[in-house]
Motif scaffolding. Sequence first.
Motif, PDB file in Angstrom:
ATOM      1  N   TYR A  76      86.908  96.609  90.369  1.00  0.00           N
ATOM      2  CA  TYR A  76      85.440  96.631  90.519  1.00  0.00           C
ATOM      3  C   TYR A  76      84.991  97.376  91.781  1.00  0.00           C
ATOM      4  CZ  TYR A  76      85.563  92.792  87.048  1.00  0.00           C
ATOM      5  OH  TYR A  76      85.789  92.007  85.946  1.00  0.00           O
ATOM      6  N   HIS A 137      94.883  91.370  84.839  1.00  0.00           N
ATOM      7  CA  HIS A 137      93.585  91.745  84.251  1.00  0.00           C
ATOM      8  C   HIS A 137      93.684  92.067  82.756  1.00  0.00           C
ATOM      9  CE1 HIS A 137      89.539  93.705  85.598  1.00  0.00           C
ATOM     10  NE2 HIS A 137      89.412  93.167  84.404  1.00  0.00           N
ATOM     11  N   GLN A 211      90.941  84.295  81.350  1.00  0.00           N
ATOM     12  CA  GLN A 211      89.572  84.823  81.356  1.00  0.00           C
ATOM     13  C   GLN A 211      89.418  85.772  80.173  1.00  0.00           C
ATOM     14  OE1 GLN A 211      87.089  87.783  84.141  1.00  0.00           O
ATOM     15  NE2 GLN A 211      87.712  85.946  85.239  1.00  0.00           N
ATOM     16  N   TYR A 237      83.897  85.452  80.106  1.00  0.00           N
ATOM     17  CA  TYR A 237      83.165  86.575  80.715  1.00  0.00           C
ATOM     18  C   TYR A 237      82.132  87.120  79.732  1.00  0.00           C
ATOM     19  CZ  TYR A 237      86.364  90.307  78.737  1.00  0.00           C
ATOM     20  OH  TYR A 237      87.091  91.158  77.945  1.00  0.00           O
ATOM     21  N   PRO A 239      79.047  86.039  79.479  1.00  0.00           N
ATOM     22  CA  PRO A 239      78.563  84.847  78.793  1.00  0.00           C
ATOM     23  C   PRO A 239      77.141  84.970  78.243  1.00  0.00           C
ATOM     24  CG  PRO A 239      78.519  84.503  81.166  1.00  0.00           C
ATOM     25  CD  PRO A 239      79.223  85.813  80.931  1.00  0.00           C
ATOM     26  N   GLY A 241      76.148  87.977  77.068  1.00  0.00           N
ATOM     27  CA  GLY A 241      76.203  89.126  76.155  1.00  0.00           C
ATOM     28  C   GLY A 241      76.193  90.480  76.856  1.00  0.00           C
ATOM     29  N   ALA A 244      73.982  95.016  80.115  1.00  0.00           N
ATOM     30  CA  ALA A 244      74.039  96.356  80.716  1.00  0.00           C
ATOM     31  C   ALA A 244      75.282  97.144  80.295  1.00  0.00           C
ATOM     32  CB  ALA A 244      73.999  96.238  82.234  1.00  0.00           C
ATOM     33  N   ALA A 281      68.882  82.761  78.960  1.00  0.00           N
ATOM     34  CA  ALA A 281      70.188  82.875  79.652  1.00  0.00           C
ATOM     35  C   ALA A 281      70.704  81.477  80.001  1.00  0.00           C
ATOM     36  CB  ALA A 281      70.039  83.720  80.914  1.00  0.00           C
ATOM     37  N   ILE A 296      80.980  82.976  84.234  1.00  0.00           N
ATOM     38  CA  ILE A 296      80.802  83.808  85.434  1.00  0.00           C
ATOM     39  C   ILE A 296      79.727  84.868  85.183  1.00  0.00           C
ATOM     40  CG2 ILE A 296      83.013  83.470  86.603  1.00  0.00           C
ATOM     41  CD1 ILE A 296      84.118  85.874  84.994  1.00  0.00           C
ATOM     42  N   SER A 299      74.734  88.701  88.087  1.00  0.00           N
ATOM     43  CA  SER A 299      73.373  89.170  88.325  1.00  0.00           C
ATOM     44  C   SER A 299      73.263  89.681  89.743  1.00  0.00           C
ATOM     45  CB  SER A 299      72.340  88.064  88.094  1.00  0.00           C
ATOM     46  OG  SER A 299      71.034  88.618  88.302  1.00  0.00           O
ATOM     47  N   SER A 300      72.412  90.678  89.926  1.00  0.00           N
ATOM     48  CA  SER A 300      72.123  91.168  91.274  1.00  0.00           C
ATOM     49  C   SER A 300      70.685  90.844  91.642  1.00  0.00           C
ATOM     50  CB  SER A 300      72.322  92.686  91.338  1.00  0.00           C
ATOM     51  OG  SER A 300      73.661  92.995  91.065  1.00  0.00           O
ATOM     52  N   ASN A 308      70.544  81.193  86.936  1.00  0.00           N
ATOM     53  CA  ASN A 308      71.780  81.111  86.143  1.00  0.00           C
ATOM     54  C   ASN A 308      72.671  79.937  86.544  1.00  0.00           C
ATOM     55  OD1 ASN A 308      71.027  83.349  84.708  1.00  0.00           O
ATOM     56  ND2 ASN A 308      72.402  84.774  85.737  1.00  0.00           N
ATOM     57  N   PHE A 338      87.942  97.465  74.675  1.00  0.00           N
ATOM     58  CA  PHE A 338      88.664  98.360  75.611  1.00  0.00           C
ATOM     59  C   PHE A 338      89.075  99.684  74.980  1.00  0.00           C
ATOM     60  CE2 PHE A 338      89.326  94.131  77.494  1.00  0.00           C
ATOM     61  CZ  PHE A 338      88.658  94.350  78.680  1.00  0.00           C
TER      62      PHE A 338
HETATM   63  N1  LIG Z   1      88.324  90.081  82.778  1.00  0.00           N
HETATM   64  C1  LIG Z   1      87.644  91.093  82.247  1.00  0.00           C
HETATM   65  O1  LIG Z   1      88.211  92.002  81.618  1.00  0.00           O
HETATM   66  C2  LIG Z   1      86.146  91.125  82.399  1.00  0.00           C
HETATM   67  C3  LIG Z   1      85.368  91.960  81.577  1.00  0.00           C
HETATM   68  C4  LIG Z   1      83.986  91.930  81.743  1.00  0.00           C
HETATM   69  C5  LIG Z   1      83.396  91.101  82.681  1.00  0.00           C
HETATM   70  N2  LIG Z   1      84.183  90.304  83.498  1.00  0.00           N
HETATM   71  C6  LIG Z   1      83.602  89.419  84.537  1.00  0.00           C
HETATM   72  O2  LIG Z   1      82.586  88.625  83.930  1.00  0.00           O
HETATM   73  C7  LIG Z   1      81.353  88.832  84.610  1.00  0.00           C
HETATM   74  C8  LIG Z   1      80.184  88.653  83.662  1.00  0.00           C
HETATM   75  O3  LIG Z   1      80.252  89.537  82.564  1.00  0.00           O
HETATM   76  P1  LIG Z   1      79.259  90.788  82.391  1.00  0.00           P
HETATM   77  O4  LIG Z   1      78.831  91.291  83.714  1.00  0.00           O
HETATM   78  O5  LIG Z   1      79.941  91.722  81.454  1.00  0.00           O
HETATM   79  O6  LIG Z   1      78.043  90.199  81.550  1.00  0.00           O
HETATM   80  P2  LIG Z   1      76.965  89.036  81.664  1.00  0.00           P
HETATM   81  O7  LIG Z   1      77.197  88.199  82.842  1.00  0.00           O
HETATM   82  O8  LIG Z   1      76.908  88.422  80.315  1.00  0.00           O
HETATM   83  O9  LIG Z   1      75.624  89.868  81.837  1.00  0.00           O
HETATM   84  C9  LIG Z   1      75.285  90.494  83.046  1.00  0.00           C
HETATM   85  C10 LIG Z   1      74.032  91.342  82.803  1.00  0.00           C
HETATM   86  O10 LIG Z   1      72.951  90.487  82.418  1.00  0.00           O
HETATM   87  C11 LIG Z   1      71.845  90.627  83.322  1.00  0.00           C
HETATM   88  N3  LIG Z   1      71.378  89.264  83.597  1.00  0.00           N
HETATM   89  C12 LIG Z   1      71.989  88.332  84.364  1.00  0.00           C
HETATM   90  N4  LIG Z   1      71.304  87.174  84.348  1.00  0.00           N
HETATM   91  C13 LIG Z   1      70.227  87.391  83.554  1.00  0.00           C
HETATM   92  C14 LIG Z   1      69.155  86.568  83.155  1.00  0.00           C
HETATM   93  N5  LIG Z   1      69.038  85.316  83.597  1.00  0.00           N
HETATM   94  N6  LIG Z   1      68.223  87.102  82.318  1.00  0.00           N
HETATM   95  C15 LIG Z   1      68.331  88.388  81.890  1.00  0.00           C
HETATM   96  N7  LIG Z   1      69.326  89.223  82.240  1.00  0.00           N
HETATM   97  C16 LIG Z   1      70.279  88.725  83.071  1.00  0.00           C
HETATM   98  C17 LIG Z   1      72.406  91.291  84.552  1.00  0.00           C
HETATM   99  O11 LIG Z   1      71.431  92.128  85.124  1.00  0.00           O
HETATM  100  P3  LIG Z   1      70.879  91.879  86.633  1.00  0.00           P
HETATM  101  O12 LIG Z   1      72.055  92.069  87.539  1.00  0.00           O
HETATM  102  O13 LIG Z   1      69.841  92.915  86.781  1.00  0.00           O
HETATM  103  O14 LIG Z   1      70.334  90.472  86.653  1.00  0.00           O
HETATM  104  C18 LIG Z   1      73.572  92.108  84.007  1.00  0.00           C
HETATM  105  O15 LIG Z   1      73.103  93.359  83.545  1.00  0.00           O
HETATM  106  C19 LIG Z   1      81.508  90.248  85.180  1.00  0.00           C
HETATM  107  O16 LIG Z   1      80.552  90.533  86.156  1.00  0.00           O
HETATM  108  C20 LIG Z   1      82.921  90.191  85.674  1.00  0.00           C
HETATM  109  O17 LIG Z   1      82.996  89.482  86.906  1.00  0.00           O
HETATM  110  C21 LIG Z   1      85.538  90.295  83.343  1.00  0.00           C
END
Ligand SMILES: NC(=O)c1ccc[n+]([C@@H]2O[C@H](COP(=O)([O-])OP(=O)(O)OC[C@H]3O[C@@H](n4cnc5c(N)ncnc54)[C@H](OP(=O)(O)O)[C@@H]3O)[C@@H](O)[C@H]2O)c1
Length: 363
Positions: A76, A137, A211, A237, A239, A241, A244, A281, A296, A299-300, A308, A338
Amino acid sequence: MMGLLNTTFTLGLCRSFTLLINCQRRITMQIVQLSSGYDMPVVGLGTWQAKSEEIENVITTALNTGYRHFDTAFNYNNEEAIGRSLKKWFDQGGNRKDLFITTKLPNFGNRPSDVEKFINLSLQRLGLDYVDLYLVHMPFSFIQDQNSFAPATNTDGTITLDLKSDPVAVWKEMEHQVKKGLTRSIGLSNFNESQIQNIINNSEIKPSNIQVELHAYMQQQSLKQFCQMHEIYITGYSPIGSPAAKQHFQTKYNYTLQTFPDLLGHSVVKKIAKNHNKTTAQILLRHAIQGGITVIPKSSNPDRIKSNIDIFDFTLTNDEMGQLNNLDQGEDGRIFDFLFFNGVANHPHYPFNVQMKKSVIST
Ligand SMILES: NC(=O)c1ccc[n+]([C@@H]2O[C@H](COP(=O)([O-])OP(=O)(O)OC[C@H]3O[C@@H](n4cnc5c(N)ncnc54)[C@H](OP(=O)(O)O)[C@@H]3O)[C@@H](O)[C@H]2O)c1
């Protein structure tokens, strides 16, 4: 200043505790005990795609909002920035023992001779002596590009696969890192059931966490049963959807899925959110943790970071859980196949049974 106010047992193996932040705000959090004996908060902050210029503020906001669990990965490219925020927090009296930090061995370092090198690099970047959880990973391995921390590519644009790497031999090195004290727990990510079983059969220290992608469209029912049997906690991960990811896949890899889920806008999720006066969410995250999964969300955005984690003051009814369970599409719900790693499906350790039908690589 933070303080632990009380601890109560709630959901079977799950305990909840209240944090006092800045001597005034109370935050409730639940934790689970991993088979390694260490506690893991059930909500952590994902950091994939958190931009380096914003990540320091993001981590500080999350710490002030009650997050103690952070998920990153060597890949990352944000471990250094996370380390800077953690240092500030320690300098202000934060206690390392209160945190749960996960990072991951990259796919281009996925061989026994590289495990110690990469965990040490991650620790150096994070400014820590140990991580709480170190994950492999991905089950497949790539050759590393000689000039960068990235997979090497062939002249036809495909990734250079490392066909020799043996996941069991990598696991033995993961076990060594526990013995050396560089990580407290070890686990896997994106491995399928038979790949996890192979590690279990050949391990001295069993994986305590896996994970995987997990959300309402892909609920991993079979893996849940398998992991329960083997006392492995699942962290879900994407969670909510991964809204982005669509643009990221397109921009970085010129790759797209034929359909991309919109879980946050789903009518069933919206209706349940209205019942509880919560965001969609929060409903998706509550659904996962009530089903025994740690999550996990990334969000930024300060308001979304805060909301969340604010999912411990309501419970979904059995009927609502049932309606959300019914959204499961199994393997068809997968976002992260992938296949954007061009040629990865030819790797003998590629874990998924997916066809190119879902995915289109534009040329
Ligand atoms: N092990 C692996 O291969 C793997 C693969 C993918 C992900 N991951 C891990 O899992 C984490 C989470 O997965 P992810 O980032 O793919 O997806 P996610 O957590 O499902 O979604 C994140 C996206 O949703 C937006 N968001 C967050 N909270 C929100 C809310 N309350 N309402 C509306 N939009 C919201 C965020 O934008 P904003 O930032 O603008 O809020 C971001 O664009 C990753 O960050 C990473 O640490 C691991």
